[in-house]
Design a protein around this motif. Structure first.
Motif, short mmCIF file in Angstrom:
data_model
loop_
_atom_site.label_atom_id
_atom_site.label_comp_id
_atom_site.label_asym_id
_atom_site.label_seq_id
_atom_site.Cartn_x
_atom_site.Cartn_y
_atom_site.Cartn_z
N ARG A 82 12.10 12.95 7.48
CA ARG A 82 12.57 11.92 8.42
C ARG A 82 11.46 10.93 8.80
NH1 ARG A 82 14.14 13.24 13.41
NH2 ARG A 82 12.78 15.07 13.56
N PHE A 83 10.25 11.43 8.93
CA PHE A 83 9.12 10.61 9.33
C PHE A 83 8.18 10.39 8.15
CE2 PHE A 83 8.94 11.87 14.14
CZ PHE A 83 10.28 11.57 14.25
N THR A 84 7.54 9.22 8.12
CA THR A 84 6.56 8.91 7.09
C THR A 84 5.32 8.31 7.74
OG1 THR A 84 8.29 8.45 5.46
CG2 THR A 84 6.08 7.64 4.98
N ILE A 85 4.16 8.92 7.48
CA ILE A 85 2.91 8.40 7.99
C ILE A 85 2.23 7.61 6.89
CG2 ILE A 85 1.57 10.47 7.39
CD1 ILE A 85 -0.02 10.01 10.02
N SER A 86 1.60 6.51 7.26
CA SER A 86 0.85 5.70 6.30
C SER A 86 -0.32 5.06 7.03
CB SER A 86 1.75 4.64 5.66
OG SER A 86 2.27 3.75 6.64
N ARG A 87 -1.24 4.47 6.27
CA ARG A 87 -2.38 3.82 6.91
C ARG A 87 -2.86 2.66 6.06
NH1 ARG A 87 -7.22 8.17 7.19
NH2 ARG A 87 -8.59 6.36 7.46
N ASP A 88 -3.49 1.72 6.74
CA ASP A 88 -4.14 0.59 6.11
C ASP A 88 -5.62 0.73 6.41
OD1 ASP A 88 -5.27 -1.89 5.47
OD2 ASP A 88 -3.43 -2.98 5.94
N ASN A 89 -6.38 1.20 5.45
CA ASN A 89 -7.80 1.47 5.70
C ASN A 89 -8.58 0.20 6.03
OD1 ASN A 89 -7.57 4.25 5.28
ND2 ASN A 89 -7.84 4.03 3.07
N ALA A 90 -8.19 -0.92 5.45
CA ALA A 90 -8.89 -2.18 5.71
C ALA A 90 -8.72 -2.62 7.16
CB ALA A 90 -8.40 -3.25 4.77
N LYS A 91 -7.58 -2.23 7.77
CA LYS A 91 -7.30 -2.62 9.15
C LYS A 91 -7.54 -1.47 10.13
CE LYS A 91 -3.77 -6.04 7.89
NZ LYS A 91 -2.35 -6.45 8.06
N ASN A 92 -7.99 -0.32 9.64
CA ASN A 92 -8.19 0.86 10.50
C ASN A 92 -6.94 1.15 11.33
OD1 ASN A 92 -10.79 1.37 9.63
ND2 ASN A 92 -11.74 0.20 11.27
N THR A 93 -5.80 1.07 10.68
CA THR A 93 -4.52 1.21 11.36
C THR A 93 -3.68 2.29 10.69
OG1 THR A 93 -4.53 -1.11 12.03
CG2 THR A 93 -2.40 0.01 12.04
#
Length: 119
Positions: free
Chosen positions: A65-76
């Motif tokens: 149901r949930f998906t985690i992701s990240r943008d390393n360039a934005k530290n987000t």
């Protein structure tokens, strides 16, 4: 280091929300980012984590149901929450483990964002 979370709110059962959390400050590199939640009268619990390489870990209650992701360039870090249930109602906190500019290792929490699932 500051962690600024956003995206919480009120949603009906079956609905979706997307949380975001941006880290800023004296950061050399972020290792693990994650989301935890705390319902009233309960302890803070893991929701999901993601490493800098993209490896993920989810609580059984949110798998599929949930998906985690990240943008390393934005530290987000992001948490896409679909098929929300009333039991998902909680304050959601983001977390980051990171190396500071002086190469010391640390861990910080964001301020929390309320997610309420109700009809």
């Amino acid at each position: 280091v500051q962690l600024q979370a956003s995206g919480g709110g009120l949603v009906q059962p079956g609905g979706s929300l997307r949380l975001s959390c941006a880290a800023s400050g004296s950061i050399f590199s972020i290792n693990i980012m994650g989301w935890y939640h705390q319902a009233p009268g309960k302890q803070r619990e893991l929701v999901a984590t993601i490493t800098s390489g993209g490896s993920t870990n989810y609580a059984d209650s949110v798998k599929g149901r949930f998906t985690i992701s990240r943008d390393n360039a934005k530290n987000t870090v992001y948490l896409q929450m679909n098929s929300l249930k009333p039991e998902d109602t909680a304050v959601y906190y983001c977390n980051a483990e990171y190396w500071r500019s002086d190469f010391s290792y640390s861990r910080d929490w964001g301020q929390g964002t309320q997610v309420t699932v109700s009809s």
